[in-house]
Scaffold this motif. Structure first.
Motif, PDB file in Angstrom:
ATOM      1  N   UNK A  35     -11.264  -7.247  -2.672  1.00 42.65           N
ATOM      2  CA  UNK A  35     -11.189  -7.373  -1.210  1.00 42.65           C
ATOM      3  C   UNK A  35      -9.948  -6.785  -0.591  1.00 42.65           C
ATOM      4  N   UNK A  36      -9.140  -6.073  -1.371  1.00 42.58           N
ATOM      5  CA  UNK A  36      -7.888  -5.541  -0.845  1.00 42.58           C
ATOM      6  C   UNK A  36      -8.160  -4.324   0.042  1.00 42.58           C
ATOM      7  N   UNK A  37      -7.566  -4.308   1.240  1.00 46.93           N
ATOM      8  CA  UNK A  37      -7.739  -3.210   2.183  1.00 46.93           C
ATOM      9  C   UNK A  37      -6.910  -2.008   1.727  1.00 46.93           C
ATOM     10  N   UNK A  72      -9.558   7.795  -3.357  1.00 47.26           N
ATOM     11  CA  UNK A  72     -10.812   7.140  -3.727  1.00 47.26           C
ATOM     12  C   UNK A  72     -11.175   6.168  -2.614  1.00 47.26           C
ATOM     13  N   UNK A  73     -12.420   5.684  -2.645  1.00 46.79           N
ATOM     14  CA  UNK A  73     -12.856   4.708  -1.642  1.00 46.79           C
ATOM     15  C   UNK A  73     -11.975   3.463  -1.669  1.00 46.79           C
ATOM     16  N   UNK A  74     -11.708   2.851  -2.839  1.00 44.51           N
ATOM     17  CA  UNK A  74     -10.845   1.654  -2.851  1.00 44.51           C
ATOM     18  C   UNK A  74      -9.433   1.931  -2.336  1.00 44.51           C
ATOM     19  N   UNK A  75      -8.893   3.112  -2.679  1.00 41.90           N
ATOM     20  CA  UNK A  75      -7.528   3.412  -2.251  1.00 41.90           C
ATOM     21  C   UNK A  75      -7.457   3.659  -0.746  1.00 41.90           C
ATOM     22  N   UNK A  76      -8.500   4.286  -0.192  1.00 43.27           N
ATOM     23  CA  UNK A  76      -8.457   4.656   1.211  1.00 43.27           C
ATOM     24  C   UNK A  76      -8.978   3.545   2.126  1.00 43.27           C
ATOM     25  N   UNK A  77     -10.066   2.880   1.717  1.00 43.58           N
ATOM     26  CA  UNK A  77     -10.703   1.914   2.618  1.00 43.58           C
ATOM     27  C   UNK A  77     -10.633   0.478   2.098  1.00 43.58           C
ATOM     28  N   UNK A  78     -11.369   0.158   1.055  1.00 46.24           N
ATOM     29  CA  UNK A  78     -11.380  -1.229   0.582  1.00 46.24           C
ATOM     30  C   UNK A  78     -11.817  -1.276  -0.875  1.00 46.24           C
ATOM     31  N   UNK A  79     -11.178  -2.177  -1.616  1.00 46.34           N
ATOM     32  CA  UNK A  79     -11.562  -2.422  -3.000  1.00 46.34           C
ATOM     33  C   UNK A  79     -12.481  -3.642  -3.003  1.00 46.34           C
ATOM     34  N   UNK A 107       0.826  -1.193   0.000  1.00 47.30           N
ATOM     35  CA  UNK A 107       0.000   0.000   0.000  1.00 47.30           C
ATOM     36  C   UNK A 107       0.870   1.255   0.000  1.00 47.30           C
ATOM     37  N   UNK A 108       0.930   1.922  -1.119  1.00 41.43           N
ATOM     38  CA  UNK A 108       1.613   3.210  -1.189  1.00 41.43           C
ATOM     39  C   UNK A 108       3.104   3.150  -1.424  1.00 41.43           C
ATOM     40  N   UNK A 109       3.738   2.042  -1.088  1.00 39.96           N
ATOM     41  CA  UNK A 109       5.177   1.932  -1.296  1.00 39.96           C
ATOM     42  C   UNK A 109       5.989   2.330  -0.085  1.00 39.96           C
ATOM     43  N   UNK A 110       7.193   1.772   0.019  1.00 40.91           N
ATOM     44  CA  UNK A 110       8.075   2.001   1.160  1.00 40.91           C
ATOM     45  C   UNK A 110       9.494   2.201   0.638  1.00 40.91           C
ATOM     46  N   UNK A 166      -3.096  -0.046   6.803  1.00 43.77           N
ATOM     47  CA  UNK A 166      -1.656  -0.283   6.857  1.00 43.77           C
ATOM     48  C   UNK A 166      -0.847   0.861   7.462  1.00 43.77           C
ATOM     49  N   UNK A 167      -1.417   2.079   7.435  1.00 44.85           N
ATOM     50  CA  UNK A 167      -0.658   3.246   7.888  1.00 44.85           C
ATOM     51  C   UNK A 167      -1.227   3.768   9.198  1.00 44.85           C
ATOM     52  N   UNK A 168      -0.346   4.273  10.049  1.00 45.40           N
ATOM     53  CA  UNK A 168      -0.806   4.856  11.317  1.00 45.40           C
ATOM     54  C   UNK A 168      -1.494   6.194  11.090  1.00 45.40           C
ATOM     55  N   UNK A 169      -1.021   6.940  10.102  1.00 46.07           N
ATOM     56  CA  UNK A 169      -1.568   8.264   9.824  1.00 46.07           C
ATOM     57  C   UNK A 169      -1.786   8.411   8.325  1.00 46.07           C
TER      58      UNK A 169
END
Length: 712
Positions: free
Chosen positions: A275-277, A264-271, A145-148, A282-285
């Protein structure tokens, strides 16, 4: 590879303060000199926490030789391993020719369902489809999610099969601390007093604490609460350039900053299709940058899901309800002044229409008044020591499961007026600040009260604006009772500064206290009485209003006050004035005195003469500074003489001064809590109105008492 990093000049070692010495003594190996980041960054577009992670490995010391060797090592690592996008082909060639090469890059992983493998994409290197083993994903799920940012070993093996990607992941290590000792952290904290600890945290963020008032420091600390408090909802609106988003993009590997329009809703909450969260799992903030903008298009479905998540910490995936702990932060720019917003709308007026909704706003726990935060200037950055940000980020993360919200209840009780949501907001802000400032729980009653007042104010700012939007909601008395049963009212600073606009359309309080004196706008040429117009005939001059007697308190950060409103009316008509103030030593303190001299001169007849005596203390910081003090006072004496003011100075022993005061031969005695030094530090720019007009300067918190001696 590029060697431009080596062109950055070496930072000259700053003189180490007592605080810096203590920081290195009690936190060895996890602190770094904050000006080193600029020295090693060059043109590497990497977050601060990545650079400080490397500096923490090689330059976490106060020994200059170790620091310089560490800087050279980090520069070499960046030069050899950080991937610039413009040089990606050169790096790929290096990997091919060597067979294996280490890179520093941002890595994002996706699941290829058809091939049933995880595949990595390297942002700067520009390669994708690199197979990642399942154990790596289980150990570091944020890769999905988002990359590290990671340090990776990449290998190259070409195959005749065109479907096989030639890039092979040899090893991958996300750039973040693996572990730390909580007990050591708590024990070392006990070695600092509150002021020192706050300054250490400010230096850890990267700021010079000397440039901030205590209230200004607290605003910076509130920005850290989302990292230490689960499901904390924070908003900050204010002018551009105040560093609103810096902490959420640079400070911690556990925070994600996204543009307000990119979510978007899928990016922020769930697709729901796979079913991907999303990010909240995954992030604290999760921070939304550039959130303000009335005309911004918004997704109503996203707003509704966000409302539910902010209130209940959960969201739905089809028939299943899921929970998450991510705090939500909303930062945006305002385009109008505070009095303009209060007069014409409210302090949330800049938000997109879908978010300008009492139901959404009521979920916010705290509102940072961004207009009180200084615009970031070069001199505000620190060259002192602070925590390696990755270390303090892990400390804050480790405390998210703890709850300090009840730590005030042995001393204070919140108003019964306060609703459950108001109470939750206050509790979360209070708990967060307690964990940041007093992680061991050791805080005095006064320290607890300071945090409680700040937490109440942050929630009150939210609720008061909701009441302006929805007049059907019941008004709330924000305050608390102490154990003696004394009621303490809490007001926002803008409520104190602009009471006429702040309470527009609100029920007036009975027996409302007299307003403190404030100035009319010097740019407008003075105030106009109610109902008067420019075509009215001039009225008969009104008698001088009776001067206030008694005590008043002024809040830190307040504006709209000057010597002309605070002191000069009490000095008119006096021919003998004595000022007792031990702190007229530094340039800004002497300037304050000269500005009072100007005010006295404006308030007297040109032909009258006033004797002004200053009782003060010689600067004790060495002969050079003492000489400079005398030069300031001699210049004031010379200038005052031209204005018909005979200025004299008496230097006394520091123990001889007990109260700072002004007395006149007309019977007034004014007790000055802070003396004349009531204004906060300014930028001293000729283009800043505060340089010329005191009413635009922020105050230090102080009290003043006016006493009138009656003649027999």
């Amino acid at each position: 590879m590029s060697e431009t990093e080596n062109e950055t000049p070496e930072p000259s070692p700053p003189e180490q303060s007592d605080l810096d010495y203590k920081i290195n003594l009690l936190f060895p190996g996890v602190v770094v000199r904050k000006d080193l980041v600029k020295a090693v960054k060059g043109n590497a577009i990497v977050p601060t926490y990545v650079l400080e992670y490397l500096l923490g490995q090689y330059a976490a010391s106060d020994d200059e030789a170790t620091i310089q060797a560490g800087i050279d090592t980090v520069r070499k690592i960046l030069a050899e391993h950080y991937v610039h996008r413009s040089e990606s082909e050169l790096v790929k060639s290096t990997i091919k020719e060597r067979g294996r090469h280490r890179v520093i890059d941002k890595v994002a992983v996706t699941l290829n369902e058809k091939a049933d493998v995880y595949e990595a994409e390297f942002a700067n290197l520009g390669i994708r489809g690199v197979v990642v083993d399942s154990p790596v994903i289980k150990a570091h799920p944020k890769l999905l999610v988002g990359g590290v940012w990671c340090i990776c070993d990449i290998e190259y093996f070409h195959s005749d099969d065109q479907r096989v990607v030639p890039w092979i992941l040899g090893s991958i290590k996300p750039i973040q601390l693996s572990k730390f000792d909580v007990e050591q952290y708590l024990e070392a904290r006990r070695g600092f007093n509150t002021e020192e600890w706050i300054d250490l945290l400010l230096q850890s963020i990267g700021f010079n604490p000397a440039m901030f008032s205590r209230r200004g420091k607290f605003f910076q600390l509130v920005r850290l609460i989302p990292f230490v408090e689960r499901n904390y909802n924070l908003v900050e609106l204010g002018p551009k350039g105040t560093g609103k988003s810096h902490i959420f993009s640079e400070f911690s590997p556990h925070g994600m900053l996204i543009s307000g329009g990119e979510v978007t809703v899928p990016k922020l909450f769930v697709n729901n299709s796979n079913g991907r969260i999303g990010l909240v799992g995954y992030w604290d903030v999760v921070a939304f940058d550039e959130f303000a903008g009335k005309k911004k298009r918004t997704d109503r479905a996203l707003v509704d899901i966000m409302k539910n998540y902010m209130a209940n910490k959960s969201f739905s995936r089809g028939v299943e309800t899921l929970g998450a702990e991510a705090s939500m932060v909303f930062v945006g720019n305002t385009s109008h002044t505070v009095p303009y917003m209060l007069k014409n709308a409210d302090l949330f007026d800049e938000l997109p229409e879908a978010y300008h909704d009492p139901a959404y706003l009521d979920r916010l726990h705290c509102y940072i008044p961004g207009w009180e935060v200084d615009i970031i200037r070069g001199e505000m950055f620190s060259d002192g020591y602070g925590f390696v940000v990755d270390y303090i980020a892990e400390v804050l993360k480790s405390m998210r499961s703890q709850d300090y919200s009840d730590r005030y209840q042995q001393h204070f009780t919140l108003s019964p007026d306060i609703s459950t949501r108001d109470r939750d907001g206050i509790h979360k802000t209070f708990s967060g600040l307690m964990k940041i400032l007093y992680p061991g729980g050791e805080a005095t009653k006064e320290e607890i009260e300071e945090i409680l007042r700040f937490a109440i104010e942050g929630r009150k700012r939210v609720k008061d604006q909701i009441l302006r939007i929805d007049s059907t909601m019941a008004e709330v008395k924000f305050g608390y009772l102490d154990t003696a049963g004394t009621w303490h009212v809490v007001a926002t600073l803008e409520e104190t500064e602009y009471p006429t606009y702040y309470h527009r359309g609100r029920k007036e309080e009975e027996n409302e206290p007299e307003e403190p004196p404030t100035d009319t706008d010097p740019l407008s040429g003075g105030a106009t009485s109610a109902g008067a117009t420019s075509t009215d005939k001039p009225a008969e001059p009104e008698p001088e209003p009776e001067l206030f007697q008694g005590h008043r308190d002024y809040q830190e950060g307040q504006r709209g006050v000057s010597f002309d409103s605070l002191l000069v009316p009490y000095l008119r008509g006096a021919t003998e004035i004595t000022i007792v103030d031990p702190y007229v030593r530094m340039f800004h303190q002497a300037r304050n005195l000269m500005e009072l001299v100007e005010g006295i001169a404006r308030g007297k007849e040109p032909a009258d003469e006033v004797t002004l005596k200053l009782v003060t203390v010689e600067n004790q910081d060495g002969p050079e500074k003492a000489q400079r003090q005398l030069e300031y006072l001699l210049q004031i004496k010379k200038s005052a003489g031209v204005l018909g003011i005979v200025f004299d100075v008496e230097l006394v022993d520091p123990t001889a001064i007990h109260d700072r005061s002004i007395t006149t031969n007309t019977g007034w005695k004014i007790l000055l809590g802070r003396g004349l030094d009531i204004f906060q530090r300014m930028a001293d720019s000729p283009f800043d109105l505060a340089t010329k007009y005191q009413k635009y300067r922020e105050l230090k918190g102080f009290g003043i008492t006016y006493l009138r001696e009656t003649s027999e």
